[in-house]
Design a protein around this motif. Structure first.
Motif, PDB file in Angstrom:
ATOM      1  N   LYS A 385       0.846  -1.214   0.000  1.00  0.00           N
ATOM      2  CA  LYS A 385       0.000   0.000   0.000  1.00  0.00           C
ATOM      3  C   LYS A 385       0.874   1.254   0.000  1.00  0.00           C
ATOM      4  CE  LYS A 385      -4.080   2.104   2.012  1.00  0.00           C
ATOM      5  NZ  LYS A 385      -3.666   3.414   1.560  1.00  0.00           N
ATOM      6  N   GLU A 386       1.957   1.183   0.725  1.00  0.00           N
ATOM      7  CA  GLU A 386       2.866   2.330   0.804  1.00  0.00           C
ATOM      8  C   GLU A 386       3.452   2.666  -0.573  1.00  0.00           C
ATOM      9  OE1 GLU A 386       6.443   3.678   3.865  1.00  0.00           O
ATOM     10  OE2 GLU A 386       6.285   1.589   3.243  1.00  0.00           O
ATOM     11  N   GLU A 387       3.797   1.627  -1.331  1.00  0.00           N
ATOM     12  CA  GLU A 387       4.375   1.818  -2.673  1.00  0.00           C
ATOM     13  C   GLU A 387       3.330   2.374  -3.653  1.00  0.00           C
ATOM     14  OE1 GLU A 387       7.714  -1.780  -2.447  1.00  0.00           O
ATOM     15  OE2 GLU A 387       5.722  -2.142  -3.274  1.00  0.00           O
ATOM     16  N   LYS A 388       2.099   1.884  -3.514  1.00  0.00           N
ATOM     17  CA  LYS A 388       1.030   2.379  -4.394  1.00  0.00           C
ATOM     18  C   LYS A 388       0.770   3.861  -4.160  1.00  0.00           C
ATOM     19  CE  LYS A 388      -1.470  -2.023  -4.542  1.00  0.00           C
ATOM     20  NZ  LYS A 388      -2.625  -2.735  -3.979  1.00  0.00           N
ATOM     21  N   ASP A 389       0.807   4.274  -2.874  1.00  0.00           N
ATOM     22  CA  ASP A 389       0.522   5.677  -2.535  1.00  0.00           C
ATOM     23  C   ASP A 389       1.702   6.593  -2.841  1.00  0.00           C
ATOM     24  OD1 ASP A 389      -1.965   4.930  -1.701  1.00  0.00           O
ATOM     25  OD2 ASP A 389      -1.432   4.800   0.433  1.00  0.00           O
ATOM     26  N   ASN A 390       2.911   6.030  -2.793  1.00  0.00           N
ATOM     27  CA  ASN A 390       4.103   6.852  -3.008  1.00  0.00           C
ATOM     28  C   ASN A 390       5.040   6.164  -4.009  1.00  0.00           C
ATOM     29  OD1 ASN A 390       6.207   8.616  -2.895  1.00  0.00           O
ATOM     30  ND2 ASN A 390       6.707   8.271  -0.730  1.00  0.00           N
ATOM     31  N   PRO A 391       4.800   6.343  -5.309  1.00  0.00           N
ATOM     32  CA  PRO A 391       5.600   5.666  -6.348  1.00  0.00           C
ATOM     33  C   PRO A 391       7.093   5.985  -6.302  1.00  0.00           C
ATOM     34  CG  PRO A 391       3.610   6.618  -7.292  1.00  0.00           C
ATOM     35  CD  PRO A 391       3.717   7.146  -5.911  1.00  0.00           C
ATOM     36  N   ASP A 392       7.478   7.089  -5.644  1.00  0.00           N
ATOM     37  CA  ASP A 392       8.896   7.448  -5.560  1.00  0.00           C
ATOM     38  C   ASP A 392       9.698   6.426  -4.748  1.00  0.00           C
ATOM     39  OD1 ASP A 392       8.408   9.694  -7.046  1.00  0.00           O
ATOM     40  OD2 ASP A 392       8.140  11.011  -5.317  1.00  0.00           O
ATOM     41  N   ASN A 414       9.570  -1.978 -15.117  1.00  0.00           N
ATOM     42  CA  ASN A 414      10.215  -0.667 -15.314  1.00  0.00           C
ATOM     43  C   ASN A 414       9.464   0.167 -16.349  1.00  0.00           C
ATOM     44  OD1 ASN A 414      12.249  -1.134 -13.466  1.00  0.00           O
ATOM     45  ND2 ASN A 414      13.640  -2.020 -14.976  1.00  0.00           N
ATOM     46  N   ARG A 415       9.047  -0.491 -17.440  1.00  0.00           N
ATOM     47  CA  ARG A 415       8.347   0.205 -18.516  1.00  0.00           C
ATOM     48  C   ARG A 415       7.006   0.761 -18.017  1.00  0.00           C
ATOM     49  NH1 ARG A 415       8.930  -3.429 -22.176  1.00  0.00           N
ATOM     50  NH2 ARG A 415       6.927  -4.484 -21.967  1.00  0.00           N
ATOM     51  N   MET A 416       6.297  -0.045 -17.239  1.00  0.00           N
ATOM     52  CA  MET A 416       4.993   0.384 -16.723  1.00  0.00           C
ATOM     53  C   MET A 416       5.147   1.583 -15.784  1.00  0.00           C
ATOM     54  SD  MET A 416       2.534   0.475 -14.231  1.00  0.00           S
ATOM     55  CE  MET A 416       2.864  -0.664 -12.917  1.00  0.00           C
ATOM     56  N   ILE A 417       6.167   1.549 -14.928  1.00  0.00           N
ATOM     57  CA  ILE A 417       6.390   2.656 -13.989  1.00  0.00           C
ATOM     58  C   ILE A 417       6.761   3.932 -14.752  1.00  0.00           C
ATOM     59  CG2 ILE A 417       7.894   3.485 -12.109  1.00  0.00           C
ATOM     60  CD1 ILE A 417       8.004   0.475 -11.182  1.00  0.00           C
ATOM     61  N   LYS A 418       7.570   3.770 -15.799  1.00  0.00           N
ATOM     62  CA  LYS A 418       7.954   4.923 -16.628  1.00  0.00           C
ATOM     63  C   LYS A 418       6.718   5.533 -17.295  1.00  0.00           C
ATOM     64  CE  LYS A 418      10.914   6.263 -20.504  1.00  0.00           C
ATOM     65  NZ  LYS A 418      11.785   5.772 -21.599  1.00  0.00           N
ATOM     66  N   GLN A 419       5.840   4.674 -17.858  1.00  0.00           N
ATOM     67  CA  GLN A 419       4.612   5.147 -18.505  1.00  0.00           C
ATOM     68  C   GLN A 419       3.706   5.856 -17.500  1.00  0.00           C
ATOM     69  OE1 GLN A 419       3.258   1.459 -20.162  1.00  0.00           O
ATOM     70  NE2 GLN A 419       4.262   1.772 -22.131  1.00  0.00           N
ATOM     71  N   PHE A 420       3.635   5.286 -16.290  1.00  0.00           N
ATOM     72  CA  PHE A 420       2.822   5.890 -15.234  1.00  0.00           C
ATOM     73  C   PHE A 420       3.323   7.301 -14.915  1.00  0.00           C
ATOM     74  CE2 PHE A 420       2.670   6.923 -10.701  1.00  0.00           C
ATOM     75  CZ  PHE A 420       1.304   7.002 -10.497  1.00  0.00           C
TER      76      PHE A 420
END
Length: 493
Positions: A385-392, A414-420
């Protein structure tokens, strides 16, 4: 996908005019020959093709076009206008009786999707008109037809009147009409019998039902995938019953588009609805101008806006805007957006509604597999949950753990996070800049901008198509806003 081949051929025909300061009669003849072939290949009725090409050619020969500025763009505009005219100019509403019930008789051959369409239309009337429809099962010949209608009725919570297969259809309809009057149903939809082909017995039965009920609408349901045969079917039913309108089904299938372009011209009866999908809410009002835009690759932004309004929750949209403005948009919000997009239908269909995107070469290279959305969801579900709320927080070690958890390659994570992150930046600009973010995004679509999709704007012909579509959208949205304003003012007074 519907019209894909026709769109590609028409765009190719128009491409011959690109960049020409002046269009000669020879250029025009060559373009018209390509358009004629494109329409014939799409299984458009021959007489319709001949009339269409002749009209476009005569209009385009005018000195104002061939010797004016941007002749290619003007010819595209003429083709667009004539396509719209061929399909009926504007959407035709359902006829409504002055006293209840309004009777809608569904007719058509077996396999066209008549029973499902009756259900879809009932749901549409129920949702949009707050109506109380009744379905009458008058097809006693096709195995399981009554069961199918009852199943449909249960799914959409609409009552079905049936008396089994041993009672004469005329008697069933007579009793059903009586029940509708007693229960004050606003609409009655009669699911009549079909055959594999038009025959005398079928037509006699339909004529008797028509004589008994005096329907406000006789809607002929035809399968768009049958092409020219759909037009022949429409002619046969129209001659016998004097139909009031047509519903084209399976328009999302591998259809060449000939039926949509021919039926109105041949029968002089409007296409009122189109079915594009198996879900019960997949029935849309037919807008000839929007369909012409889609056929020419100009998108259908008005339908996209309506689709978004229908499937989107206004309060949730407001919450989302605030999160974007405060830069607190997280993966849970991203997941909500993916679910909303999936509700709207196949992603490639949505993309093609955006001006300039239909048949764009770059679009064909994009994998629109629905599994990709499921993979993205799996990646997000594997986060804390922490990662979902704070992608950094997503450093390399956390990304490797997520990849193991969802069974997807680390490169995909990695690709999905970059697109997000890219989407988050763009949405943040849009929410703060009074649509300047959207303007920048559309600007990037011309040439090889940030989107990486060449030829969607700029000075090319597809760019002109996009601009025409956006101008049309702007005009129509202004009209719509003015109408709403007048309506509100009337209510105040």
């Amino acid at each position: 996908m519907a019209f894909e081949g026709l769109t590609e051929r028409l765009q190719k025909a128009m491409r011959n005019l690109r960049g020409k300061g002046k269009v000669s009669e020879s250029d025009l003849r060559k373009t018209m020959r390509e358009i004629r072939l494109a329409l014939l290949e799409a299984d458009v009725n021959f007489s319709v093709v001949r009339k269409f090409v002749k009209t476009v050619q005569e209009r385009a020969k005018g000195a104002d076009v061939l010797e004016g500025l941007n002749p290619a763009q003007q010819i595209v505009k003429i083709v667009d206008e004539e396509l719209t005219k061929t399909m009926g100019e504007e959407a035709t509403p359902l006829n409504k009786s002055e006293k209840i019930p309004t009777v809608i008789m569904m007719a058509g051959l077996q396999g066209a999707g008549k029973t499902t369409t009756a259900g879809k239309l009932s749901l549409k009337l129920k949702n949009e008109k707050d109506a109380r429809p009744l379905l009458i099962a008058a097809d006693i010949y096709r195995p399981a037809a009554i069961d199918q209608l009852e199943q449909v009725g249960k799914e959409i919570d609409v009552p079905v009147f049936q008396k089994g297969t041993d009672v004469d259809p005329i008697e069933i309809v007579k009793q059903g009409m009586q029940v509708a009057k007693e229960n004050h149903n606003d609409y009655v939809l009669i699911d009549t019998a079909g055959r594999l082909q038009i025959d005398e017995k079928l037509m006699d039965e339909l004529k008797n039902i028509k004589e008994l009920t005096h329907p406000d609408e006789i809607l002929l349901v035809v399968d768009a995938m049958t092409g020219q045969n759909a037009v022949n079917t429409a002619e046969g039913f129209n001659d016998a019953l004097d139909i009031t309108g047509v519903v084209l089904t399976k328009l999302d299938g591998d259809t060449r588009g000939g039926a949509a372009l021919s039926i109105r011209e041949v029968t002089q009866k409007p296409i009122k609805f189109i079915g594009q999908g198996e879900k019960m809410d997949a029935l849309d009002v037919f807008h000839p101008d929007r369909m012409a835009s889609r056929i020419l690759g100009m998108g259908d932004i008005l339908s996209l806006i309506e689709k978004t309004q229908k499937d989107y929750d206004e309060k949730e949209a407001q919450k989302l805007t605030e999160k974007m403005q405060n830069n607190t948009f997280g993966f849970e919000d991203f997941l909500d957006q993916l679910n909303q997009i999936q509700k709207m239908g196949p992603l490639e269909d949505i993309m093609k509604m955006i001006p300039g995107m239909a048949n764009n070469p770059a679009l064909k290279n994009i994998n629109m597999d629905p599994k990709d959305l499921e993979h993205i969801k799996a990646i997000i579900y594997s986060m804390t949950k922490e990662e979902k709320d704070n992608p950094d927080l997503l450093n390399p070690s956390r990304r490797r753990r997520i990849a193991r958890g969802c069974g997807r390659p680390i490169q995909e994570v990695n690709r999905m996070i970059k697109q997000f992150n890219q989407m988050k930046t763009m949405m943040n600009k849009m929410s703060k800049g009074n649509m300047s973010g959207m303007e920048n995004m559309l600007g990037n679509m011309g040439g090889n901008g940030a989107s990486g999709m060449p030829g969607m704007g700029g000075s090319g012909l597809s760019g002109k198509l996009s601009q025409m579509a956006m101008k049309r959208m702007s005009r129509k949205m202004s009209k719509k806003m003015n109408k709403n304003k007048k309506r509100r003012n009337k209510k105040r007074h």
